[in-house]
Design an enzyme around this catalytic site. Sequence first.
Site, PDB file in Angstrom:
ATOM      1  N   PRO A   2       0.840  -1.123   0.095  1.00 24.34           N
ATOM      2  CA  PRO A   2       0.078   0.166   0.066  1.00 24.34           C
ATOM      3  C   PRO A   2       0.901   1.304   0.032  1.00 24.34           C
ATOM      4  CG  PRO A   2      -0.134  -1.283   2.173  1.00 24.34           C
ATOM      5  CD  PRO A   2       1.122  -1.583   1.443  1.00 24.34           C
ATOM      6  N   GLU A   3       0.223   2.263  -0.639  1.00 25.02           N
ATOM      7  CA  GLU A   3       0.978   3.882  -0.815  1.00 25.02           C
ATOM      8  C   GLU A   3       0.133   4.649   0.142  1.00 25.02           C
ATOM      9  OE1 GLU A   3       1.861   4.563  -4.767  1.00 25.02           O
ATOM     10  OE2 GLU A   3       1.901   2.429  -5.471  1.00 25.02           O
TER      11      GLU A   3
END
Length: 274
Positions: A2-3
């Site tokens: 995830p960013e």
Amino acid sequence: MPELPEVETIKQSLLPLLRGQQIIASEISLPKLLQNVTAGEFAGLIANRVIQDIVRRGKYLLFRLSGDYTLVVHLRMTGQLRFAAGALPHLPHTHIVLKLASGSELRYTDPRQFGYWFIAADSEITRVARMEHLGVEPLSAEFTALALASLLAGRRGTIKSLLLNQRIIAGIGNIYADEALFLAGIRPDRVAGELALGEIARLHEVVRDVLALGVKMRGTTFSDYLDGLGQEGGFQHQLQVYGRAGEACLTCGGEIVRLVVAGRGTHCCRQCQN
DNA sequence: CGGTGCCTGCTG
DNA sequence: CAGCAGGCACCG
């Protein structure tokens, strides 16, 4: 995996369920995920604390606990945090479970085992979790076009490598870097320090836009990202270039190409990006 | 700066 | 079966 938008979405999905909940016990089946304590120390440090808040910094999640302690979780590529009723069977690769007084659990799964956890006193946690060097929050007021210009000035690396560098800007990863560079019309392999002021201003604007839209759409479920309730995001439907190699550019109809920049798979349109 | 390693699982 | 994966620390 995830960013910034995915980590923010996980935070938002978990906070209403976890705020005020007391942790009564922990089960650690993969102790190496704990970076600064043994499993036994972790169990002793976390037991009986109440989750007071969840904060995101870059791609890190910080769980503010009672007694002035903080738990830091970084999901890296394939980590997932999931709120679950205690009776439900565990997903595969469940490595850490926090048992809550309500009978529910916070579970961590991570097939590639790249993620990491830290626990320390509030006053120590930034140093212990090696977060001191993190760069500016791209959605904060502090991140202006002028600030970006000064961060890029004189840099000989590619603009993509600088966008991915967490010491410069905290939270951008491979998907949103490619998307932002497409929206800005800038080739990913341009030397950062050679961008014109107008290009930097445009890049600054689209970085904020694409991250904000990613948050609004609750993240990108490209392969396996899910939020804290197991729900998919929606930003995968907005992707212009990421994962679209060989397909037609939605702007000019040219072919989206895949190259390697900064050691990462990189997607762009040769026509639209200069 | 680029290259490598950490792991497992999926794709071609 | 090789190659690749949304990340990052470490090495030279």
